[in-house]
Design a protein around this motif. Sequence first.
Motif, PDB file in Angstrom:
ATOM      1  N   THR A 139     -46.374  16.221  47.318  1.00 37.90           N
ATOM      2  CA  THR A 139     -44.935  16.453  47.216  1.00 37.90           C
ATOM      3  C   THR A 139     -44.288  15.209  46.615  1.00 37.90           C
ATOM      4  O   THR A 139     -44.976  14.234  46.271  1.00 37.90           O
ATOM      5  N   VAL A 140     -42.973  15.224  46.509  1.00 39.21           N
ATOM      6  CA  VAL A 140     -42.267  14.017  46.095  1.00 39.21           C
ATOM      7  C   VAL A 140     -42.363  12.988  47.211  1.00 39.21           C
ATOM      8  O   VAL A 140     -42.734  13.311  48.347  1.00 39.21           O
ATOM      9  N   ALA A 141     -42.053  11.733  46.914  1.00 43.31           N
ATOM     10  CA  ALA A 141     -42.121  10.670  47.918  1.00 43.31           C
ATOM     11  C   ALA A 141     -41.221  11.019  49.100  1.00 43.31           C
ATOM     12  O   ALA A 141     -40.105  11.497  48.922  1.00 43.31           O
ATOM     13  N   ASN A 142     -41.711  10.779  50.306  1.00 50.63           N
ATOM     14  CA  ASN A 142     -40.975  11.183  51.500  1.00 50.63           C
ATOM     15  C   ASN A 142     -41.317  10.255  52.659  1.00 50.63           C
ATOM     16  O   ASN A 142     -42.129   9.332  52.520  1.00 50.63           O
ATOM     17  N   SER A 143     -40.687  10.509  53.807  1.00 49.09           N
ATOM     18  CA  SER A 143     -40.834   9.606  54.945  1.00 49.09           C
ATOM     19  C   SER A 143     -42.212   9.664  55.592  1.00 49.09           C
ATOM     20  O   SER A 143     -42.517   8.855  56.473  1.00 49.09           O
ATOM     21  N   TRP A 144     -43.068  10.607  55.197  1.00 47.37           N
ATOM     22  CA  TRP A 144     -44.452  10.607  55.685  1.00 47.37           C
ATOM     23  C   TRP A 144     -45.275   9.533  54.979  1.00 47.37           C
ATOM     24  O   TRP A 144     -46.225   9.001  55.536  1.00 47.37           O
ATOM     25  N   VAL A 145     -44.909   9.224  53.742  1.00 49.92           N
ATOM     26  CA  VAL A 145     -45.738   8.319  52.950  1.00 49.92           C
ATOM     27  C   VAL A 145     -45.050   6.988  52.652  1.00 49.92           C
ATOM     28  O   VAL A 145     -45.715   5.954  52.543  1.00 49.92           O
ATOM     29  N   ASN A 146     -43.721   6.977  52.520  1.00 50.52           N
ATOM     30  CA  ASN A 146     -43.016   5.751  52.139  1.00 50.52           C
ATOM     31  C   ASN A 146     -43.350   4.553  53.020  1.00 50.52           C
ATOM     32  O   ASN A 146     -43.614   3.456  52.507  1.00 50.52           O
ATOM     33  N   PRO A 147     -43.358   4.700  54.367  1.00 51.61           N
ATOM     34  CA  PRO A 147     -43.630   3.524  55.215  1.00 51.61           C
ATOM     35  C   PRO A 147     -45.034   2.956  55.037  1.00 51.61           C
ATOM     36  O   PRO A 147     -45.256   1.778  55.324  1.00 51.61           O
ATOM     37  N   LEU A 148     -45.971   3.766  54.569  1.00 57.63           N
ATOM     38  CA  LEU A 148     -47.363   3.311  54.463  1.00 57.63           C
ATOM     39  C   LEU A 148     -47.544   2.249  53.391  1.00 57.63           C
ATOM     40  O   LEU A 148     -48.523   1.506  53.400  1.00 57.63           O
ATOM     41  N   VAL A 149     -46.599   2.181  52.440  1.00 57.00           N
ATOM     42  CA  VAL A 149     -46.655   1.138  51.410  1.00 57.00           C
ATOM     43  C   VAL A 149     -45.367   0.325  51.379  1.00 57.00           C
ATOM     44  O   VAL A 149     -45.103  -0.414  50.435  1.00 57.00           O
ATOM     45  N   GLY A 150     -44.537   0.473  52.414  1.00 54.01           N
ATOM     46  CA  GLY A 150     -43.307  -0.298  52.495  1.00 54.01           C
ATOM     47  C   GLY A 150     -42.269   0.085  51.471  1.00 54.01           C
ATOM     48  O   GLY A 150     -41.476  -0.754  51.045  1.00 54.01           O
ATOM     49  N   ASN A 151     -42.253   1.357  51.077  1.00 51.73           N
ATOM     50  CA  ASN A 151     -41.277   1.790  50.072  1.00 51.73           C
ATOM     51  C   ASN A 151     -39.922   2.046  50.736  1.00 51.73           C
ATOM     52  O   ASN A 151     -39.829   2.841  51.666  1.00 51.73           O
ATOM     53  N   VAL A 159     -42.113   1.087  45.097  1.00 55.42           N
ATOM     54  CA  VAL A 159     -42.790  -0.206  45.117  1.00 55.42           C
ATOM     55  C   VAL A 159     -43.936  -0.175  44.104  1.00 55.42           C
ATOM     56  O   VAL A 159     -44.342   0.901  43.647  1.00 55.42           O
ATOM     57  N   PRO A 160     -44.474  -1.341  43.722  1.00 58.03           N
ATOM     58  CA  PRO A 160     -45.547  -1.369  42.703  1.00 58.03           C
ATOM     59  C   PRO A 160     -46.770  -0.527  43.046  1.00 58.03           C
ATOM     60  O   PRO A 160     -47.456  -0.040  42.150  1.00 58.03           O
ATOM     61  N   ALA A 161     -47.047  -0.319  44.339  1.00 55.15           N
ATOM     62  CA  ALA A 161     -48.228   0.448  44.738  1.00 55.15           C
ATOM     63  C   ALA A 161     -47.979   1.947  44.751  1.00 55.15           C
ATOM     64  O   ALA A 161     -48.861   2.714  45.140  1.00 55.15           O
ATOM     65  N   MET A 162     -46.804   2.386  44.322  1.00 51.51           N
ATOM     66  CA  MET A 162     -46.469   3.808  44.302  1.00 51.51           C
ATOM     67  C   MET A 162     -46.167   4.231  42.867  1.00 51.51           C
ATOM     68  O   MET A 162     -45.280   3.670  42.219  1.00 51.51           O
ATOM     69  N   LYS A 163     -46.909   5.222  42.364  1.00 51.24           N
ATOM     70  CA  LYS A 163     -46.782   5.643  40.969  1.00 51.24           C
ATOM     71  C   LYS A 163     -46.465   7.132  40.885  1.00 51.24           C
ATOM     72  O   LYS A 163     -47.142   7.965  41.487  1.00 51.24           O
ATOM     73  N   ASN A 164     -45.422   7.459  40.119  1.00 50.20           N
ATOM     74  CA  ASN A 164     -45.049   8.849  39.879  1.00 50.20           C
ATOM     75  C   ASN A 164     -45.887   9.420  38.737  1.00 50.20           C
ATOM     76  O   ASN A 164     -45.744   8.985  37.585  1.00 50.20           O
ATOM     77  N   LYS A 188     -54.648  -5.679  45.690  1.00 50.51           N
ATOM     78  CA  LYS A 188     -53.804  -6.148  46.785  1.00 50.51           C
ATOM     79  C   LYS A 188     -52.504  -6.780  46.295  1.00 50.51           C
ATOM     80  O   LYS A 188     -51.517  -6.849  47.037  1.00 50.51           O
ATOM     81  N   HIS A 189     -52.508  -7.221  45.048  1.00 50.85           N
ATOM     82  CA  HIS A 189     -51.297  -7.852  44.500  1.00 50.85           C
ATOM     83  C   HIS A 189     -50.162  -6.843  44.318  1.00 50.85           C
ATOM     84  O   HIS A 189     -49.012  -7.240  44.100  1.00 50.85           O
ATOM     85  N   LEU A 190     -50.461  -5.536  44.403  1.00 54.35           N
ATOM     86  CA  LEU A 190     -49.411  -4.522  44.287  1.00 54.35           C
ATOM     87  C   LEU A 190     -48.677  -4.295  45.605  1.00 54.35           C
ATOM     88  O   LEU A 190     -47.624  -3.658  45.632  1.00 54.35           O
ATOM     89  N   ARG A 191     -49.226  -4.778  46.698  1.00 47.01           N
ATOM     90  CA  ARG A 191     -48.656  -4.488  48.012  1.00 47.01           C
ATOM     91  C   ARG A 191     -47.478  -5.416  48.310  1.00 47.01           C
ATOM     92  O   ARG A 191     -47.531  -6.621  48.036  1.00 47.01           O
ATOM     93  N   VAL A 192     -46.442  -4.862  48.890  1.00 44.58           N
ATOM     94  CA  VAL A 192     -45.232  -5.636  49.174  1.00 44.58           C
ATOM     95  C   VAL A 192     -45.370  -6.366  50.502  1.00 44.58           C
ATOM     96  O   VAL A 192     -46.094  -5.936  51.414  1.00 44.58           O
TER      97      VAL A 192
END
Length: 512
Positions: free
Chosen positions: A157-169, A253-258, A457-461
């Motif tokens: 799905t589109v980015a949502n609250s199930w996935v956003n916290p896992l990469v700090g988005n 965030v850098p670790a999340m790509k559309n 790892k450099h992509l992680r916030v």
Amino acid sequence: MWLFDVYLILHCIYIAQGAKILGIFPVLSKSHYTVGNVLLKELARRGHDVTMISPFEENNKPPNASYRDIKLKFEIDKEVKGLNFFSRTTSHPYLSTLFLNYIGCRIVDQSLKQPIIQKLLNSDEKFDVVIMDQFVVDGFSYFAEHFGAHKILLAPTVANSWVNPLVGNPAPPSVVPELLMEYTSDMDFFERLQNTIFYLFAELNRHLYFFPRQNSIIQQNVPNAKPLSDYLYNVSLVLVNGHESFTYSASSVPAMKNVGGFHVSATGKLPDDLKKYMDNAKEGVIFFSMGSHLQSSQFPIEIRDAILRVFSTLKVKILWKWEHEELPGKPENVKLGKWFPQQEILAHPNLKLFITHGGLLSLIEAIHHGVPLLSIPVRGDQKLNAAIAEKMGYAIKIIYDDFEENKFKNALDELLANPVYKKNAVYRSTLFHDRPMKPLDEAVYWVEYVLRHEGAKHLRVSSLKLSWYQYILLDVSIFLLAVAGLVIYVSKLLFKKLCCNKTTRKTKIKRS
């Protein structure tokens, strides 16, 4: 120095071209499997050794490529298939959350109990990366931990609250609509209020029930497994099935790509009978499908008959995905089929309109071909997708719970007569195609990027290093409030002391 350069080149070639990849897509939804399978088959074509865990089996494996199926069998499959998702209770967001809790926990538990999965976990196999479906099956994160592999999440799905916290988005509920709600990013006060309340409910549900329950299931089925919290947030990359052409713009965030739309394939040829049917439809064709999971044949009789009455008044022809052999009262302009080649139909120039449930894959395919929509969302993210499509001007939505015959007829008349919907659909299609590279190529690029850079790892916030109360500055706020309180308290004491001293001096002066 040149030897070191050669080593780096050979190392990159080895990692990017010969990786062992484990795909985990256990959700009992063909659309979730489709998204994951398209990516994994492409990775296999490009020289990677791919293993796919899912409840489905791939019959068209890429030739001359290493692609292996591990097929899951679920008792819960019968329960899900026996449900009528047109029941109004399944569309309520709070009840849907509880239902997803149940489904996700049953899937993880029944998967880990299967001998074929235990055999894999107890084998000597190694994997370089695990690509998993990010949808209420977070317990499968254990596989990346177990095999020492980098973890890539694929959000269907589109980015949502199930996935956003896992990469700090960052995704404040003031502008990011919850997946199970029916709002766009432009919410009024009461919509923001309801969205925030549901966001808080969903967060409490995840942290107080869902994650602990998933962890408990892992501990029960895998002896000596580490707690889920130790590796849940160890995510190298999130591939999101979103794009600005068909959903709202949001922070990433850098670790999340559309990479939304990578599942859309080059359309083939229509079967001869369908091609002739659509070629001869001078007034145009409407395609009606409620997707792979919902079945039109389960519509309540009163809604089914209302749809047929409206169809009988139209000059256009109708292709209706109908799962039974017969449809009582079917008008002459309606052609039934248990299955239709959706992308090929959407690509035909005589197609005027697509009536859909609002599933994201169907919406993306319509945008790819510039086809306007009438969306009848029932559950899940369908209401959100439909609301965004309507706001973008290429669709009209009728929430299933609010379905009325007049609404349906008026919406069809408006969509067929007003060219602005087609114009907006074509504009969105232009945005969809105007990208620096094809979305499937981009998805593969980022998977191989993670492999080349040992987890990237450099992509992680840095926010991932903070606890939730540190992230929202609760500790800082409490400290500042404490300091302010102390200053006020001390000031009050000093003021009181000064006043007392002044009163004492005045008393002494009077006495003297």
